[in-house]
Design a protein around this motif. Structure first.
Motif, PDB file in Angstrom:
ATOM      1  N   CYS A  72      25.943  45.777 -12.515  1.00 50.17           N
ATOM      2  CA  CYS A  72      25.911  44.339 -12.556  1.00 50.17           C
ATOM      3  C   CYS A  72      25.288  43.936 -10.983  1.00 50.17           C
ATOM      4  CB  CYS A  72      26.881  43.531 -12.669  1.00 50.17           C
ATOM      5  SG  CYS A  72      27.598  43.673 -14.446  1.00 50.17           S
ATOM      6  N   SER A  76      25.870  37.915 -10.728  1.00 55.49           N
ATOM      7  CA  SER A  76      26.258  38.007 -12.366  1.00 55.49           C
ATOM      8  C   SER A  76      27.295  37.247 -12.629  1.00 55.49           C
ATOM      9  CB  SER A  76      26.281  39.303 -12.664  1.00 55.49           C
ATOM     10  OG  SER A  76      24.827  39.940 -12.716  1.00 55.49           O
ATOM     11  N   TYR A 171      33.994  40.852 -19.677  1.00 57.54           N
ATOM     12  CA  TYR A 171      32.634  40.985 -20.453  1.00 57.54           C
ATOM     13  C   TYR A 171      31.450  40.385 -19.721  1.00 57.54           C
ATOM     14  CZ  TYR A 171      35.927  42.196 -24.266  1.00 57.54           C
ATOM     15  OH  TYR A 171      36.842  42.828 -25.025  1.00 57.54           O
ATOM     16  N   ILE A 172      30.520  40.776 -20.035  1.00 55.74           N
ATOM     17  CA  ILE A 172      29.094  40.131 -19.469  1.00 55.74           C
ATOM     18  C   ILE A 172      28.927  38.876 -20.286  1.00 55.74           C
ATOM     19  CG2 ILE A 172      26.669  40.194 -19.105  1.00 55.74           C
ATOM     20  CD1 ILE A 172      28.363  42.419 -17.382  1.00 55.74           C
ATOM     21  N   ASN A 174      26.692  36.361 -21.902  1.00 61.00           N
ATOM     22  CA  ASN A 174      25.323  36.280 -22.433  1.00 61.00           C
ATOM     23  C   ASN A 174      25.061  34.901 -22.873  1.00 61.00           C
ATOM     24  OD1 ASN A 174      26.706  35.895 -25.144  1.00 61.00           O
ATOM     25  ND2 ASN A 174      26.573  38.321 -25.536  1.00 61.00           N
ATOM     26  N   ASP A 175      24.133  34.835 -23.738  1.00 55.44           N
ATOM     27  CA  ASP A 175      23.499  33.451 -24.127  1.00 55.44           C
ATOM     28  C   ASP A 175      24.176  32.859 -25.230  1.00 55.44           C
ATOM     29  OD1 ASP A 175      21.765  33.528 -22.086  1.00 55.44           O
ATOM     30  OD2 ASP A 175      19.891  34.435 -23.521  1.00 55.44           O
ATOM     31  N   GLU A 176      25.096  33.898 -25.941  1.00 54.36           N
ATOM     32  CA  GLU A 176      26.015  33.001 -26.979  1.00 54.36           C
ATOM     33  C   GLU A 176      26.993  32.040 -26.284  1.00 54.36           C
ATOM     34  OE1 GLU A 176      27.364  35.652 -30.055  1.00 54.36           O
ATOM     35  OE2 GLU A 176      25.688  37.201 -29.503  1.00 54.36           O
ATOM     36  N   SER A 187      31.412  39.643 -29.188  1.00 49.95           N
ATOM     37  CA  SER A 187      30.215  39.085 -29.316  1.00 49.95           C
ATOM     38  C   SER A 187      29.500  39.442 -27.980  1.00 49.95           C
ATOM     39  CB  SER A 187      30.094  37.910 -29.640  1.00 49.95           C
ATOM     40  OG  SER A 187      30.360  37.287 -31.073  1.00 49.95           O
ATOM     41  N   HIS A 188      30.396  39.750 -26.825  1.00 55.78           N
ATOM     42  CA  HIS A 188      30.000  40.072 -25.548  1.00 55.78           C
ATOM     43  C   HIS A 188      30.341  41.387 -25.118  1.00 55.78           C
ATOM     44  CE1 HIS A 188      29.632  35.460 -25.069  1.00 55.78           C
ATOM     45  NE2 HIS A 188      30.905  35.691 -25.402  1.00 55.78           N
ATOM     46  N   LEU A 189      29.185  41.931 -24.137  1.00 54.07           N
ATOM     47  CA  LEU A 189      29.304  43.341 -23.985  1.00 54.07           C
ATOM     48  C   LEU A 189      30.641  43.572 -22.963  1.00 54.07           C
ATOM     49  CD1 LEU A 189      27.842  45.904 -23.822  1.00 54.07           C
ATOM     50  CD2 LEU A 189      26.499  45.330 -21.964  1.00 54.07           C
TER      51      LEU A 189
END
Length: 203
Positions: A72, A76, A171-172, A174-176, A187-189
């Motif tokens: 990362c 981030s 977790y990363i 994201n756009d969700e 849903s997140h990495l």
């Protein structure tokens, strides 16, 4: 109206006469009087440290470890959940979702190319994304594990352990939608999955 002569010790208000803690009603409002020189402007235990730029960070790690892999970049945004079992009158929820902003690049490290672990990385949390908690100031950490521990100590003292496994906790973002349900549904990495991908890469 009650009046106490108090001493502030180790984060507690102590009655000077009885040497017992003064337990304040959560969410209550109080008038605090004291001489001007008895108040601090900043919390010396919760201050940001000077971060390394990308080159400084890389060089400091290559001098220590045989294998490093950046996962990362500085800036981030990660997310993590804090769950509590011991609720107080202030707590409306058992679970809370927080952000974690990286102030430095985040690396995995290993001296044998196997079982990589996370390097330290200056970071901070400034927002509770879900759980109805108003963060009165950011919380800083010199690693993700340290950030989690510091946030628990700051906002949830004695309500849960401050220990965590950063690979399974962070977790990363994201756009969700950033919410606890999406986190629960993977849903997140996760950093755990990112670590597994790196291990496969080096096989």
């Amino acid at each position: 109206m009650k009046t106490y002569k108090i001493q502030y010790s180790k984060g507690h208000l102590v009655d000077v006469e009885t040497n017992k803690r003064i337990l304040l009603k959560r969410g209550g409002e109080f008038t605090l009087l004291g001489d001007d020189d008895q108040f601090e402007e900043v919390d010396k235990l919760n201050v940001p440290l000077k971060s390394k730029n990308a080159i400084e960070k890389y060089q400091s790690l290559t001098n220590k470890y045989e294998y490093i892999e950046k996962i990362c970049s500085a800036g981030s945004r990660l997310v993590y959940r804090v769950g509590i079992k011991k609720k107080t009158s202030e707590d409306k929820n058992n679970y809370f979702l927080f952000d974690a902003i990286l102030e430095e690049d985040l690396y995995l490290k290993s001296n044998d190319g196997k079982n990589p672990s996370l390097c330290d990385c200056l970071c901070y949390s400034k927002e509770c994304l879900e759980g109805d908690l108003q963060m009165i100031e950011p919380v800083y950490g010199n690693s993700l594990n340290n950030l989690y521990s510091n946030l628990v100590a700051f906002y949830f003292p004695l309500q849960r352990s401050g220990a965590c496994n950063a690979f399974d906790t962070f977790y990363i973002a994201n756009d969700e939608d950033l919410n606890l349900e999406n986190l629960k549904n993977k849903s997140h990495l996760s950093l755990r999955k990112m670590r597994s991908q790196i291990i496969e890469k080096y096989k």
